[in-house]
Design a protein around this motif. Sequence first.
Motif, PDB file in Angstrom:
ATOM      1  N   THR A   1       0.802  -1.220   0.000  1.00 17.92           N
ATOM      2  CA  THR A   1       0.000   0.000   0.000  1.00 17.92           C
ATOM      3  C   THR A   1       0.836   1.272   0.000  1.00 17.92           C
ATOM      4  OG1 THR A   1      -0.101   0.182   2.429  1.00 17.92           O
ATOM      5  CG2 THR A   1      -1.754  -1.213   1.345  1.00 17.92           C
ATOM      6  N   LEU A   2       2.145   1.137   0.052  1.00 19.46           N
ATOM      7  CA  LEU A   2       2.990   2.317   0.211  1.00 19.46           C
ATOM      8  C   LEU A   2       3.165   3.085  -1.100  1.00 19.46           C
ATOM      9  CD1 LEU A   2       5.795   0.944   2.550  1.00 19.46           C
ATOM     10  CD2 LEU A   2       3.713   2.201   3.167  1.00 19.46           C
ATOM     11  N   PRO A   3       3.071   4.413  -1.044  1.00 20.29           N
ATOM     12  CA  PRO A   3       3.297   5.227  -2.246  1.00 20.29           C
ATOM     13  C   PRO A   3       4.771   5.226  -2.617  1.00 20.29           C
ATOM     14  CG  PRO A   3       3.030   6.640  -0.321  1.00 20.29           C
ATOM     15  CD  PRO A   3       2.738   5.234   0.136  1.00 20.29           C
ATOM     16  N   VAL A   4       5.045   5.440  -3.878  1.00 23.53           N
ATOM     17  CA  VAL A   4       6.430   5.521  -4.362  1.00 23.53           C
ATOM     18  C   VAL A   4       6.615   6.887  -5.018  1.00 23.53           C
ATOM     19  CG1 VAL A   4       8.153   4.540  -5.902  1.00 23.53           C
ATOM     20  CG2 VAL A   4       6.510   3.027  -4.750  1.00 23.53           C
ATOM     21  N   PRO A   5       7.517   7.707  -4.504  1.00 21.59           N
ATOM     22  CA  PRO A   5       7.698   9.036  -5.091  1.00 21.59           C
ATOM     23  C   PRO A   5       8.377   8.961  -6.447  1.00 21.59           C
ATOM     24  CG  PRO A   5       9.375   8.631  -3.427  1.00 21.59           C
ATOM     25  CD  PRO A   5       8.427   7.461  -3.364  1.00 21.59           C
ATOM     26  N   ALA A   6       8.147   9.966  -7.260  1.00 20.75           N
ATOM     27  CA  ALA A   6       8.810  10.051  -8.560  1.00 20.75           C
ATOM     28  C   ALA A   6      10.277  10.407  -8.351  1.00 20.75           C
ATOM     29  CB  ALA A   6       8.130  11.100  -9.425  1.00 20.75           C
ATOM     30  N   SER A   7      11.115   9.938  -9.228  1.00 24.41           N
ATOM     31  CA  SER A   7      12.527  10.310  -9.176  1.00 24.41           C
ATOM     32  C   SER A   7      12.686  11.740  -9.687  1.00 24.41           C
ATOM     33  CB  SER A   7      13.350   9.366 -10.058  1.00 24.41           C
ATOM     34  OG  SER A   7      13.002   9.552 -11.426  1.00 24.41           O
ATOM     35  N   ALA A   8      13.852  12.318  -9.449  1.00 20.70           N
ATOM     36  CA  ALA A   8      14.119  13.664  -9.954  1.00 20.70           C
ATOM     37  C   ALA A   8      13.979  13.701 -11.473  1.00 20.70           C
ATOM     38  CB  ALA A   8      15.516  14.103  -9.535  1.00 20.70           C
ATOM     39  N   GLU A   9      14.448  12.653 -12.123  1.00 18.92           N
ATOM     40  CA  GLU A   9      14.366  12.597 -13.582  1.00 18.92           C
ATOM     41  C   GLU A   9      12.914  12.530 -14.048  1.00 18.92           C
ATOM     42  OE1 GLU A   9      16.280  10.672 -11.691  1.00 18.92           O
ATOM     43  OE2 GLU A   9      18.246  11.530 -12.179  1.00 18.92           O
ATOM     44  N   GLU A  10      12.100  11.781 -13.335  1.00 20.01           N
ATOM     45  CA  GLU A  10      10.684  11.664 -13.699  1.00 20.01           C
ATOM     46  C   GLU A  10       9.957  12.988 -13.509  1.00 20.01           C
ATOM     47  OE1 GLU A  10       9.835   6.935 -12.748  1.00 20.01           O
ATOM     48  OE2 GLU A  10       9.773   8.404 -11.114  1.00 20.01           O
ATOM     49  N   LEU A  11      10.261  13.692 -12.440  1.00 21.09           N
ATOM     50  CA  LEU A  11       9.629  14.993 -12.218  1.00 21.09           C
ATOM     51  C   LEU A  11      10.037  15.979 -13.308  1.00 21.09           C
ATOM     52  CD1 LEU A  11      10.051  15.430  -8.348  1.00 21.09           C
ATOM     53  CD2 LEU A  11       7.898  15.134  -9.590  1.00 21.09           C
ATOM     54  N   GLN A  12      11.294  15.986 -13.658  1.00 13.99           N
ATOM     55  CA  GLN A  12      11.785  16.921 -14.662  1.00 13.99           C
ATOM     56  C   GLN A  12      11.224  16.626 -16.047  1.00 13.99           C
ATOM     57  OE1 GLN A  12      16.130  17.249 -14.470  1.00 13.99           O
ATOM     58  NE2 GLN A  12      16.035  17.050 -12.248  1.00 13.99           N
ATOM     59  N   ALA A  13      10.843  15.384 -16.288  1.00 13.06           N
ATOM     60  CA  ALA A  13      10.338  14.998 -17.606  1.00 13.06           C
ATOM     61  C   ALA A  13       8.866  15.354 -17.808  1.00 13.06           C
ATOM     62  CB  ALA A  13      10.538  13.500 -17.819  1.00 13.06           C
ATOM     63  N   LYS A  14       8.162  15.661 -16.720  1.00 16.78           N
ATOM     64  CA  LYS A  14       6.736  15.962 -16.835  1.00 16.78           C
ATOM     65  C   LYS A  14       6.531  17.379 -17.348  1.00 16.78           C
ATOM     66  CE  LYS A  14       5.371  12.790 -13.102  1.00 16.78           C
ATOM     67  NZ  LYS A  14       4.629  11.866 -13.976  1.00 16.78           N
ATOM     68  N   PRO A  15       5.548  17.582 -18.223  1.00 17.51           N
ATOM     69  CA  PRO A  15       5.294  18.929 -18.753  1.00 17.51           C
ATOM     70  C   PRO A  15       4.672  19.839 -17.704  1.00 17.51           C
ATOM     71  CG  PRO A  15       3.601  17.410 -19.511  1.00 17.51           C
ATOM     72  CD  PRO A  15       4.639  16.572 -18.801  1.00 17.51           C
ATOM     73  N   ASN A  16       4.828  21.126 -17.896  1.00 18.86           N
ATOM     74  CA  ASN A  16       4.261  22.096 -16.961  1.00 18.86           C
ATOM     75  C   ASN A  16       2.747  21.981 -16.878  1.00 18.86           C
ATOM     76  OD1 ASN A  16       6.778  23.296 -16.268  1.00 18.86           O
ATOM     77  ND2 ASN A  16       6.739  24.440 -18.190  1.00 18.86           N
ATOM     78  N   SER A  17       2.125  21.586 -17.979  1.00 14.78           N
ATOM     79  CA  SER A  17       0.668  21.437 -17.994  1.00 14.78           C
ATOM     80  C   SER A  17       0.219  20.351 -17.019  1.00 14.78           C
ATOM     81  CB  SER A  17       0.181  21.101 -19.408  1.00 14.78           C
ATOM     82  OG  SER A  17       0.816  19.930 -19.900  1.00 14.78           O
ATOM     83  N   PHE A  18       1.040  19.326 -16.839  1.00 12.23           N
ATOM     84  CA  PHE A  18       0.719  18.263 -15.878  1.00 12.23           C
ATOM     85  C   PHE A  18       0.623  18.837 -14.476  1.00 12.23           C
ATOM     86  CE2 PHE A  18       2.636  15.558 -12.595  1.00 12.23           C
ATOM     87  CZ  PHE A  18       1.722  14.514 -12.549  1.00 12.23           C
TER      88      PHE A  18
END
Length: 227
Positions: A24-41
């Motif tokens: 049930t534990l959440p998994v945070p996004a990596s720095a690379e995953e956060l940087q890859a997401k568009p601003n619209s997200f």
Amino acid sequence: MRSFSDLLDTAVLHKGSLKKIESTLPVPASAEELQAKPNSFFLSVMSKRVFQAGLKHSMVEQRWPHFEKAFDGFDPVQAAMLSDSDIDDLMSNKDLIRHLGKMKSVRNNASMVLEVCREYGNFGTFLAQWPSDDIVGLWTYLKKVGTQLGGMSGSRFLRMAGKDTFLLTNDVVQVLKAEGVVEKVPSSQKELKATQAVFNQWAEESGRPLCQVSRIVSYTVMAEVLT
């Protein structure tokens, strides 16, 4: 103050097994995953959290495709340029949740996203570079610079977006009070810094991200029948 290992033992007792907890534990996004997401997200997720506050989340989820269409995919440039007349038109759209203050927050928060992008290139980079050991500082920034991102909205937006953060749910606050960290829901900078210090200690001891520490801590006060 109890060690994290003691808290985990209590959580296991309540949930039945460590395996159940891990599932049930959440998994945070990596720095690379956060940087890859568009601003619209990020603007979409931020806006969704604002509309969820005080409303049934499932209802907001059901309406969100209509919001994505009405706000042209939540492109921050377009959203920041919305006129008062445009907001009035959105308020007449029966497919949306017609709350004027929350509707205007999309425009205001789009401007915040663009301001951050001028310094960091994109909003994901800004989030990725913010240290998790001062996540309450990021909460404070979102509350101060953003619109309707105070209370639990800032931290819940971060959790929804994938940034590692703990949450001050009722269960978590109950544990913090029992451990003598705070006497009420943390709100002052002193209380928030004390809370951050405890979570930093538990995260270091356990080797887990803040979001998982937070979830496990919440399980220590769950009263349920084991099956």
